[in-house]
Scaffold this motif. Structure first.
Motif, PDB file in Angstrom:
ATOM      1  N   VAL A 323      66.136 133.811  47.663  1.00 32.63           N
ATOM      2  CA  VAL A 323      67.511 133.768  48.173  1.00 32.63           C
ATOM      3  C   VAL A 323      67.509 132.964  49.466  1.00 32.63           C
ATOM      4  CG1 VAL A 323      69.461 135.111  49.057  1.00 32.63           C
ATOM      5  CG2 VAL A 323      68.093 136.003  47.155  1.00 32.63           C
ATOM      6  N   LEU A 324      68.257 131.876  49.480  1.00 33.88           N
ATOM      7  CA  LEU A 324      68.355 131.029  50.666  1.00 33.88           C
ATOM      8  C   LEU A 324      69.600 131.398  51.459  1.00 33.88           C
ATOM      9  CD1 LEU A 324      67.348 127.539  49.200  1.00 33.88           C
ATOM     10  CD2 LEU A 324      65.898 129.248  50.290  1.00 33.88           C
ATOM     11  N   GLY A 325      69.385 132.072  52.587  1.00 36.29           N
ATOM     12  CA  GLY A 325      70.487 132.459  53.465  1.00 36.29           C
ATOM     13  C   GLY A 325      70.708 133.956  53.492  1.00 36.29           C
ATOM     14  N   LEU A 326      70.985 134.486  54.696  1.00 34.83           N
ATOM     15  CA  LEU A 326      71.310 135.893  54.866  1.00 34.83           C
ATOM     16  C   LEU A 326      72.522 136.088  55.773  1.00 34.83           C
ATOM     17  CD1 LEU A 326      70.683 138.899  54.424  1.00 34.83           C
ATOM     18  CD2 LEU A 326      69.144 138.786  56.393  1.00 34.83           C
ATOM     19  N   PRO A 333      73.839 132.532  63.539  1.00 31.68           N
ATOM     20  CA  PRO A 333      72.820 133.584  63.422  1.00 31.68           C
ATOM     21  C   PRO A 333      73.364 134.981  63.168  1.00 31.68           C
ATOM     22  CG  PRO A 333      73.158 133.030  65.731  1.00 31.68           C
ATOM     23  CD  PRO A 333      74.030 132.092  64.937  1.00 31.68           C
ATOM     24  N   ASP A 334      74.678 135.122  63.028  1.00 30.34           N
ATOM     25  CA  ASP A 334      75.322 136.426  62.899  1.00 30.34           C
ATOM     26  C   ASP A 334      75.109 137.005  61.497  1.00 30.34           C
ATOM     27  OD1 ASP A 334      76.873 138.651  63.160  1.00 30.34           O
ATOM     28  OD2 ASP A 334      78.651 137.613  63.887  1.00 30.34           O
ATOM     29  N   THR A 335      74.402 138.124  61.422  1.00 28.97           N
ATOM     30  CA  THR A 335      74.131 138.771  60.133  1.00 28.97           C
ATOM     31  C   THR A 335      75.050 139.952  59.856  1.00 28.97           C
ATOM     32  OG1 THR A 335      72.420 140.109  61.208  1.00 28.97           O
ATOM     33  CG2 THR A 335      71.691 138.099  60.101  1.00 28.97           C
ATOM     34  N   ARG A 336      75.962 140.243  60.773  1.00 29.30           N
ATOM     35  CA  ARG A 336      76.813 141.415  60.611  1.00 29.30           C
ATOM     36  C   ARG A 336      77.659 141.342  59.339  1.00 29.30           C
ATOM     37  NH1 ARG A 336      80.155 141.470  66.007  1.00 29.30           N
ATOM     38  NH2 ARG A 336      80.038 139.244  65.581  1.00 29.30           N
ATOM     39  N   LYS A 363      64.790 137.789  62.839  1.00 34.04           N
ATOM     40  CA  LYS A 363      63.962 138.631  61.967  1.00 34.04           C
ATOM     41  C   LYS A 363      64.152 140.113  62.259  1.00 34.04           C
ATOM     42  CE  LYS A 363      60.331 135.305  60.856  1.00 34.04           C
ATOM     43  NZ  LYS A 363      58.860 135.032  60.857  1.00 34.04           N
ATOM     44  N   LYS A 364      64.276 140.450  63.534  1.00 36.71           N
ATOM     45  CA  LYS A 364      64.459 141.855  63.904  1.00 36.71           C
ATOM     46  C   LYS A 364      65.804 142.370  63.407  1.00 36.71           C
ATOM     47  CE  LYS A 364      61.486 141.908  68.010  1.00 36.71           C
ATOM     48  NZ  LYS A 364      61.444 142.099  69.498  1.00 36.71           N
ATOM     49  N   ASP A 365      66.848 141.552  63.549  1.00 37.49           N
ATOM     50  CA  ASP A 365      68.177 141.952  63.075  1.00 37.49           C
ATOM     51  C   ASP A 365      68.163 142.176  61.568  1.00 37.49           C
ATOM     52  OD1 ASP A 365      69.191 141.808  65.615  1.00 37.49           O
ATOM     53  OD2 ASP A 365      70.153 139.856  65.353  1.00 37.49           O
ATOM     54  N   ALA A 366      67.498 141.270  60.838  1.00 32.33           N
ATOM     55  CA  ALA A 366      67.443 141.388  59.382  1.00 32.33           C
ATOM     56  C   ALA A 366      66.751 142.679  58.959  1.00 32.33           C
ATOM     57  CB  ALA A 366      66.717 140.185  58.790  1.00 32.33           C
ATOM     58  N   MET A 367      65.690 143.025  59.670  1.00 31.91           N
ATOM     59  CA  MET A 367      64.957 144.248  59.343  1.00 31.91           C
ATOM     60  C   MET A 367      65.750 145.490  59.745  1.00 31.91           C
ATOM     61  SD  MET A 367      62.441 145.776  57.986  1.00 31.91           S
ATOM     62  CE  MET A 367      61.378 144.365  57.589  1.00 31.91           C
ATOM     63  N   GLU A 369      69.046 145.833  60.296  1.00 30.86           N
ATOM     64  CA  GLU A 369      70.335 146.002  59.621  1.00 30.86           C
ATOM     65  C   GLU A 369      70.195 146.232  58.124  1.00 30.86           C
ATOM     66  OE1 GLU A 369      73.570 143.285  60.633  1.00 30.86           O
ATOM     67  OE2 GLU A 369      72.443 142.654  62.398  1.00 30.86           O
ATOM     68  N   TYR A 370      69.230 145.522  57.509  1.00 31.64           N
ATOM     69  CA  TYR A 370      69.162 145.527  56.044  1.00 31.64           C
ATOM     70  C   TYR A 370      67.799 145.900  55.465  1.00 31.64           C
ATOM     71  CZ  TYR A 370      73.438 142.853  56.844  1.00 31.64           C
ATOM     72  OH  TYR A 370      74.677 142.450  57.268  1.00 31.64           O
ATOM     73  N   GLY A 371      66.806 146.083  56.335  1.00 35.49           N
ATOM     74  CA  GLY A 371      65.466 146.370  55.829  1.00 35.49           C
ATOM     75  C   GLY A 371      64.869 145.189  55.096  1.00 35.49           C
ATOM     76  N   ILE A 372      65.259 143.990  55.507  1.00 40.40           N
ATOM     77  CA  ILE A 372      64.792 142.764  54.844  1.00 40.40           C
ATOM     78  C   ILE A 372      63.795 142.033  55.737  1.00 40.40           C
ATOM     79  CG2 ILE A 372      65.498 140.454  54.083  1.00 40.40           C
ATOM     80  CD1 ILE A 372      68.162 141.719  53.195  1.00 40.40           C
ATOM     81  N   GLU A 373      62.646 141.712  55.174  1.00 38.37           N
ATOM     82  CA  GLU A 373      61.640 140.932  55.895  1.00 38.37           C
ATOM     83  C   GLU A 373      61.847 139.456  55.562  1.00 38.37           C
ATOM     84  OE1 GLU A 373      56.763 140.428  56.295  1.00 38.37           O
ATOM     85  OE2 GLU A 373      57.615 141.946  54.962  1.00 38.37           O
ATOM     86  N   LEU A 374      62.329 138.707  56.538  1.00 34.66           N
ATOM     87  CA  LEU A 374      62.598 137.292  56.305  1.00 34.66           C
ATOM     88  C   LEU A 374      61.308 136.502  56.144  1.00 34.66           C
ATOM     89  CD1 LEU A 374      65.539 136.559  58.783  1.00 34.66           C
ATOM     90  CD2 LEU A 374      65.657 136.864  56.313  1.00 34.66           C
ATOM     91  N   LYS A 375      61.327 135.562  55.219  1.00 35.39           N
ATOM     92  CA  LYS A 375      60.186 134.700  54.958  1.00 35.39           C
ATOM     93  C   LYS A 375      60.513 133.265  55.376  1.00 35.39           C
ATOM     94  CE  LYS A 375      57.791 137.991  52.919  1.00 35.39           C
ATOM     95  NZ  LYS A 375      56.510 138.486  53.444  1.00 35.39           N
ATOM     96  N   THR A 376      59.540 132.366  55.232  1.00 35.98           N
ATOM     97  CA  THR A 376      59.733 130.958  55.570  1.00 35.98           C
ATOM     98  C   THR A 376      59.835 130.126  54.295  1.00 35.98           C
ATOM     99  OG1 THR A 376      57.375 130.423  55.624  1.00 35.98           O
ATOM    100  CG2 THR A 376      58.351 131.332  57.643  1.00 35.98           C
TER     101      THR A 376
END
Length: 439
Positions: A323-326, A333-336, A363-367, A369-376
């Motif tokens: 999945v490209l994009g969160l 950068p807003d993931t809300r 990366k911290k926000d993604a984890m 807020e959503y429990g998602i570990e962002l990759k490269t």
């Protein structure tokens, strides 16, 4: 001498409570004209600002380094300001009712430090009546002062569009209101210091609150209409974006397209409107149904991806999905309230744990807020299915040839591309061996 005149002469200060995507640009803009205190409860964020780092990317590092805003997490500093602007978030609860916790907390904090003869202006999105029914009593209780006698209140809904470098604070007309004509004049004069295109006064606070929730509800409904069309056209074998391109040749076409509708405004504000309507005995027929349609689109995209994988001969739960994009929108950068999370949640119901990549998201926000570990992007190799969910420039720059290289080389099953944002032309997609689907 009016409060406005004292502010301009440097005898009084403006304070911003809440230094996120909305509050920070306002604080920096005012600091170019007058003395400003920038307050946020998040001490870590305040330290970043003091070091000249802008995690919101709204101002940029140079803008933060050069601003004269006095950053602080010490609430007692608010006692030095007479014009206080509240720009804290107003999300919704899991049951879609307004979560007023931030604005209530801010009101208590301001009340504890409220100086006599101050003006408090709320920018946070609320339902009509909230400022007067909820916020003012809190300010009075915490301060021991009387509204209308010892301090005044106004409302000026924020219209900042995170990530938008064209429509900025200075060139967007700003709605202003006050509890009386004298307060309105003061608020208008202060905001006119930074709003280059001018302010638009309305007669009362409730009207200003309504303007905010209605302008975003209108957009939500229009996008919901396009999303509903997209679901029907998908069944008809018609490409929605091609239909919209044709429709937009007419002079009065509105230009809306289907998509994921999240974020802190359009994905939230309609619920503030319907909440108050329900309290008054009216059940929304249009606004609420628009929200229901838009809230369903993440799952719809995920289901479409699974159908395409099956049609291509893949076993979805054994496939590598990228999945490209969160974030809730491109180049921000807003993931809300990101609806990409709905795609991911639905994929997980099929026992698919996708690789999620977003160079803009923290990366911290993604984890958190959503429990998602962002990759490269390196982790995107050997994909079976690629879902382009957010149109970041980094993803828009990927050609179909680049996308093709991301798929598994030895794949004897079909490759699947889900183009949520319609980045690729049909004629180009048809020249590839990729099984594709566009929203």
């Amino acid at each position: 001498m009016s409060l406005y005149e004292r502010i301009v002469k440097g005898n009084e200060k403006v304070a911003l409570v809440g230094l996120g995507y909305v509050g920070m640009p306002i604080a920096v803009a005012f600091a170019k004209k007058v003395k400003v205190i920038g307050f946020d409860l998040n001490a870590t964020k305040i330290e970043l600002y003091k070091q000249g780092f802008d995690p919101t990317n709204e101002i940029g590092q140079e803008g933060i380094k050069n601003t004269t805003v006095e950053f602080t997490s010490d609430e007692t500093k608010l006692k030095e300001a007479k014009f206080i602007i509240v720009a804290v978030p107003t999300p919704v609860n899991s049951d879609h009712t307004p979560d007023l916790t931030p604005v209530i907390g801010a009101s208590k904090l301001i009340g504890r430090n409220l100086a006599k003869d101050s003006i408090v202006v709320y920018e946070s999105t609320v339902y009509p009546g909230c400022t007067e029914d909820i916020c003012i009593p809190i300010l009075e209780k915490e301060s021991g002062l009387k509204c209308g006698v010892d301090f005044k209140v106004g409302y000026s809904p924020e219209r900042i569009n995170p990530g938008d470098k064209v429509h900025r604070l200075e060139n967007i007309h700003k709605i202003v209101s006050g509890m009386d004509s004298e307060t309105l004049e003061e608020i208008k004069n202060v905001y006119d210091l930074v709003i280059e295109v001018g302010t638009y006064p309305v007669s009362n606070i409730k009207t200003a609150e309504a303007v905010k929730v209605v302008e975003n509800s209108q957009r939500d409904i229009n996008i919901a209409f396009m999303n509903e069309l997209a679901m029907v056209f998908d069944r008809m074998g018609i490409d929605t974006n091609e239909v919209v391109d044709g429709m937009n040749t007419k002079w009065n076409a509105l230009g809306f397209r289907p998509g994921l509708v999240g974020g802190h405004c359009i994905g939230v504000d309609p619920y503030y409107f319907t909440y108050e309507a329900e309290k008054l005995g009216y059940h929304s027929q249009i606004v609420l149904n628009g929200r229901i349609v838009n809230d369903s689109m993440g799952a719809y995209v995920a289901d479409a991806a699974v159908r395409q994988m099956i049609a291509a001969g893949q076993a979805p739960k054994n496939s590598k999905v990228v999945v490209l994009g969160l974030t809730f929108k491109e180049n921000c950068p807003d993931t809300r309230n990101s609806k990409v999370d709905d795609i991911i949640k639905q994929l997980r119901t099929y026992e698919i744990n996708p690789v999620v990549i977003d160079p803009w998201a923290d990366k911290k926000d993604a984890m958190n807020e959503y429990g998602i570990e962002l990759k490269t992007m390196e982790d995107a190799k050997n994909a079976d299915c690629i879902i382009v969910a957010v149109a970041h420039d980094e993803f828009k720059s990927l050609s179909l040839s680049d996308i093709n290289k991301m798929f598994r080389e030895s794949n004897d099953k079909g490759k699947v591309l889900i183009d949520v944002k319609g980045l690729y032309k049909i004629e180009d997609l048809e020249k590839t061996d990729i099984n594709w689907w566009r929203l």
